[in-house]
Design a protein around this motif. Structure first.
Motif, PDB file in Angstrom:
ATOM      1  N   GLN A 313       0.815  -1.216   0.000  1.00  0.00           N
ATOM      2  CA  GLN A 313       0.000   0.000   0.000  1.00  0.00           C
ATOM      3  C   GLN A 313       0.852   1.271   0.000  1.00  0.00           C
ATOM      4  O   GLN A 313       0.507   2.247  -0.652  1.00  0.00           O
ATOM      5  CB  GLN A 313      -0.921   0.010   1.230  1.00  0.00           C
ATOM      6  CG  GLN A 313      -1.819  -1.197   1.335  1.00  0.00           C
ATOM      7  CD  GLN A 313      -2.836  -1.252   0.217  1.00  0.00           C
ATOM      8  OE1 GLN A 313      -3.554  -0.284  -0.042  1.00  0.00           O
ATOM      9  NE2 GLN A 313      -2.916  -2.388  -0.465  1.00  0.00           N
ATOM     10  N   ILE A 314       1.935   1.261   0.760  1.00  0.00           N
ATOM     11  CA  ILE A 314       2.791   2.433   0.888  1.00  0.00           C
ATOM     12  C   ILE A 314       4.245   1.968   0.990  1.00  0.00           C
ATOM     13  O   ILE A 314       4.535   0.961   1.633  1.00  0.00           O
ATOM     14  CB  ILE A 314       2.451   3.262   2.152  1.00  0.00           C
ATOM     15  CG1 ILE A 314       0.996   3.730   2.136  1.00  0.00           C
ATOM     16  CG2 ILE A 314       3.358   4.479   2.275  1.00  0.00           C
ATOM     17  CD1 ILE A 314       0.601   4.515   3.371  1.00  0.00           C
ATOM     18  N   ALA A 315       5.136   2.709   0.363  1.00  0.00           N
ATOM     19  CA  ALA A 315       6.574   2.532   0.572  1.00  0.00           C
ATOM     20  C   ALA A 315       7.062   3.712   1.402  1.00  0.00           C
ATOM     21  O   ALA A 315       6.811   4.872   1.041  1.00  0.00           O
ATOM     22  CB  ALA A 315       7.318   2.466  -0.751  1.00  0.00           C
ATOM     23  N   VAL A 316       7.726   3.424   2.519  1.00  0.00           N
ATOM     24  CA  VAL A 316       8.188   4.475   3.428  1.00  0.00           C
ATOM     25  C   VAL A 316       9.703   4.403   3.543  1.00  0.00           C
ATOM     26  O   VAL A 316      10.257   3.351   3.891  1.00  0.00           O
ATOM     27  CB  VAL A 316       7.556   4.345   4.825  1.00  0.00           C
ATOM     28  CG1 VAL A 316       7.925   5.553   5.691  1.00  0.00           C
ATOM     29  CG2 VAL A 316       6.049   4.190   4.735  1.00  0.00           C
ATOM     30  N   ARG A 317      10.350   5.513   3.254  1.00  0.00           N
ATOM     31  CA  ARG A 317      11.807   5.635   3.375  1.00  0.00           C
ATOM     32  C   ARG A 317      12.114   6.389   4.660  1.00  0.00           C
ATOM     33  O   ARG A 317      11.955   7.599   4.741  1.00  0.00           O
ATOM     34  CB  ARG A 317      12.348   6.400   2.166  1.00  0.00           C
ATOM     35  CG  ARG A 317      13.779   6.102   1.823  1.00  0.00           C
ATOM     36  CD  ARG A 317      14.194   6.938   0.634  1.00  0.00           C
ATOM     37  NE  ARG A 317      14.712   8.240   1.037  1.00  0.00           N
ATOM     38  CZ  ARG A 317      15.064   9.198   0.192  1.00  0.00           C
ATOM     39  NH1 ARG A 317      14.915   9.021  -1.102  1.00  0.00           N
ATOM     40  NH2 ARG A 317      15.531  10.346   0.638  1.00  0.00           N
ATOM     41  N   LYS A 318      12.543   5.675   5.699  1.00  0.00           N
ATOM     42  CA  LYS A 318      12.772   6.262   7.016  1.00  0.00           C
ATOM     43  C   LYS A 318      14.262   6.522   7.218  1.00  0.00           C
ATOM     44  O   LYS A 318      15.086   5.626   7.001  1.00  0.00           O
ATOM     45  CB  LYS A 318      12.255   5.339   8.124  1.00  0.00           C
ATOM     46  CG  LYS A 318      10.739   5.147   8.110  1.00  0.00           C
ATOM     47  CD  LYS A 318      10.315   4.164   9.184  1.00  0.00           C
ATOM     48  CE  LYS A 318       8.796   4.069   9.268  1.00  0.00           C
ATOM     49  NZ  LYS A 318       8.178   5.268   9.848  1.00  0.00           N
ATOM     50  N   GLN A 319      14.572   7.717   7.690  1.00  0.00           N
ATOM     51  CA  GLN A 319      15.978   8.079   7.885  1.00  0.00           C
ATOM     52  C   GLN A 319      16.096   9.022   9.085  1.00  0.00           C
ATOM     53  O   GLN A 319      15.767  10.203   8.989  1.00  0.00           O
ATOM     54  CB  GLN A 319      16.544   8.730   6.626  1.00  0.00           C
ATOM     55  CG  GLN A 319      18.055   8.857   6.619  1.00  0.00           C
ATOM     56  CD  GLN A 319      18.589   9.310   5.273  1.00  0.00           C
ATOM     57  OE1 GLN A 319      18.005  10.170   4.623  1.00  0.00           O
ATOM     58  NE2 GLN A 319      19.704   8.749   4.840  1.00  0.00           N
TER      59      GLN A 319
END
Length: 523
Positions: A313-319
């Motif tokens: 559903q969603i791609a999340v790039r966490k940094q």
């Protein structure tokens, strides 16, 4: 469909009869009870710490309390085992469970979307597995058969998949997503997309360390902790009072001792975080087979998570800030939102794929594979309105600070007043930084959102998967021609605050048009 149940493997499974679990399930239920209770420990911690001295002076009372703490989860595990029954037919599985709250689930095979395996170390020693069955479009419709021989668990999985295969040939709009045994070798058609080394996991443990949050949570108990720690050090021959006595130590020595103790605590907590990352993600592989992502990992408890690519559903790039310094990113593919029952964090984790501590090029390659034609690499984001800063400062920050500062001014505590002013300035600066992080963009296929505080998270949302749009506008926002926009997906809600009214209307209308014109299923 009886032919689907025929298998040349020897099996202890019976069909049409209620069956009980192996007694090893008592261990599983007891440990699960302990895990669920840990989540409530924060509410009991003040009482336990306050009564510690009483328990210390009464060994008999402490022994009875310890015996009760041990016997409760064991007793509950035994009751759960005795009351658990499951029954298989040629087209469904039924589960009866519960001690105080009875639960009866009947899951037809054609509705089962995921078949997942879990093997704690005490199961692997005796050849047992936990098999979890769930319907990916619902919440709370999951069933666990918690102690099956691994061969029977694999056989049951194959039967469910075979049923689904026959059913999907007649109904093209249905698909089934399933895992495989954690001990089963990867099939030849699997393509390895990503692996993580020990050094990658160490970096993940370092960057995901939340030592400051833990230290802040323990702040109310510092007096009790320091007293007990000093007592323990005295038993080791270390005189804490002399060591930290200003009369016998110079200021630079006291500062050095304080820094050394703080660093020791931070190093210890960081080590725990690194070990946790290794236990969770050891042997990590992400592979792809027949339009399915398969994630395998785990040192003590081996797990396998399987997700159909179309269900992302969603791609999340966490940094986080430390990730930015080290050039690493935690990538998350979210499938659906599930409220874990009784704090079941494992179930929550199994609804998403987390690829820890990847580099930027690896991250974009994986996102491109899941969501072709996305433009995350080369985007410039629209900022939200600066009214976000003034509203949060004036209506959320100022009122409690004004009350607090009035009290300390009345009490003539001018040092505290100066500290409060400094805290107000810092909080205001953090709100301004939060505003600076916010951003959004949209193209023909995707909605992109950027937000964060010290770190930055980037969200890539396929527009055709949006299920609902919300346009919120208060009286004050309407006068300023601003609005909040929210988008509901199977994985949860994403929002953009303080958007210019014209842009908010455009975002909503564009999303609704794309959803109606695109014939692809959101699952």
């Amino acid at each position: 469909m009886n032919d689907l149940l025929n298998n040349d493997k020897e099996s202890t499974l019976q069909y049409g009869h209620w069956q009980s679990l192996s007694p090893i399930a008592i261990v599983y239920f007891a440990i699960s009870t302990i895990k669920h209770s840990i989540g409530n420990f924060v509410y009991l911690a003040p009482a336990l710490i306050a009564g510690y001295s009483t328990l210390k002076e009464n060994p008999l009372l402490a022994s009875v309390g310890l015996l009760v703490l041990i016997s409760l989860p064991v007793g509950y595990g035994a009751l759960s085992f005795l009351l658990y029954r499951f029954r298989l037919s040629d087209s469904s599985v039924e589960v009866r469970s519960g001690v105080f709250s009875k639960k009866h689930l009947n899951l037809p095979f054609e509705r089962i979307q995921n078949v997942k395996f879990e093997q704690p170390i005490y199961y692997r020693l005796f050849g047992y597995s936990c098999i979890e069955l769930d319907t990916a479009g619902s919440s709370g419709k999951e069933a666990k058969i918690v102690a099956l021989p691994t061969s029977d668990a694999v056989l049951l999985k194959e039967q469910i998949l075979s049923y689904a295969h026959h059913d999907s040939s007649a109904h093209n709009d249905k698909s089934v997503d399933a895992g495989s045994s954690t001990d089963k070798k990867q099939t030849s058609d699997e393509e390895i997309l990503n692996t993580r080394s020990i050094s990658d996991l160490v970096i993940h443990g370092l960057t995901s360390n939340r030592v400051w949050i833990i230290l802040a949570a323990l702040a109310p108990f510092y007096d009790n902790i320091t007293t007990e720690l000093a007592s323990w050090m005295n038993t080791l021959g270390v005189d804490v009072e002399t060591l930290f006595n200003p009369a016998t130590r110079s200021m630079w020595q006291l500062i050095a001792f304080f820094i050394a103790v703080t660093l020791a605590i931070v190093v210890f907590m960081t080590l725990l975080s690194v070990l946790g990352a290794i236990f969770m993600f050891y042997g990590f592989t992400l592979s792809k087979s027949r339009e399915r992502y398969i994630q395998r990992s785990g040192l003590i408890t081996k797990r396998e998570i399987s997700m159909k690519v179309s269900r992302v559903q969603i791609a999340v790039r966490k940094q986080d800030w430390l990730d930015s310094i080290l050039g690493r990113i935690n990538l998350v593919f979210e499938q659906k939102s599930v409220t874990p029952q009784q704090g079941d964090a494992v179930m929550s984790m199994q609804q998403k794929l987390t690829i820890p501590s990847v580099k930027l090029d690896e991250c974009h390659q994986l996102i491109d594979d899941a969501m072709p034609d996305n433009q995350m690499r080369e985007l410039s984001y629209h900022p939200i309105n600066k009214r976000f800063i003034s509203r949060n400062i004036l209506f959320r920050l100022f009122p409690p600070f004004i009350i607090f500062m009035g009290i300390i001014t009345f009490q003539q505590q001018y040092t505290a007043l100066a500290v409060s002013g400094l805290a107000l300035a810092i909080c205001s600066a953090l709100i301004a930084l939060r505003w600076k992080r916010w951003g959004f963009q949209i193209d023909q296929q995707f909605l992109y959102i950027r937000k964060g505080l010290f770190g930055i998270d980037y969200y890539c949302v396929p527009i055709f998967k949006i299920q609902q749009t919300l346009y919120r506008q208060s009286v004050f926002m309407k006068r300023l021609k601003l609005a909040n926009v929210e988008f509901v997906l199977a994985s949860g809600l994403v929002s953009i605050p303080f958007v210019p009214q014209e842009m908010a209307t455009k975002l909503v209308n564009n999303a609704l048009y794309r959803v109606e014109s695109d014939q692809r299923s959101w699952m």
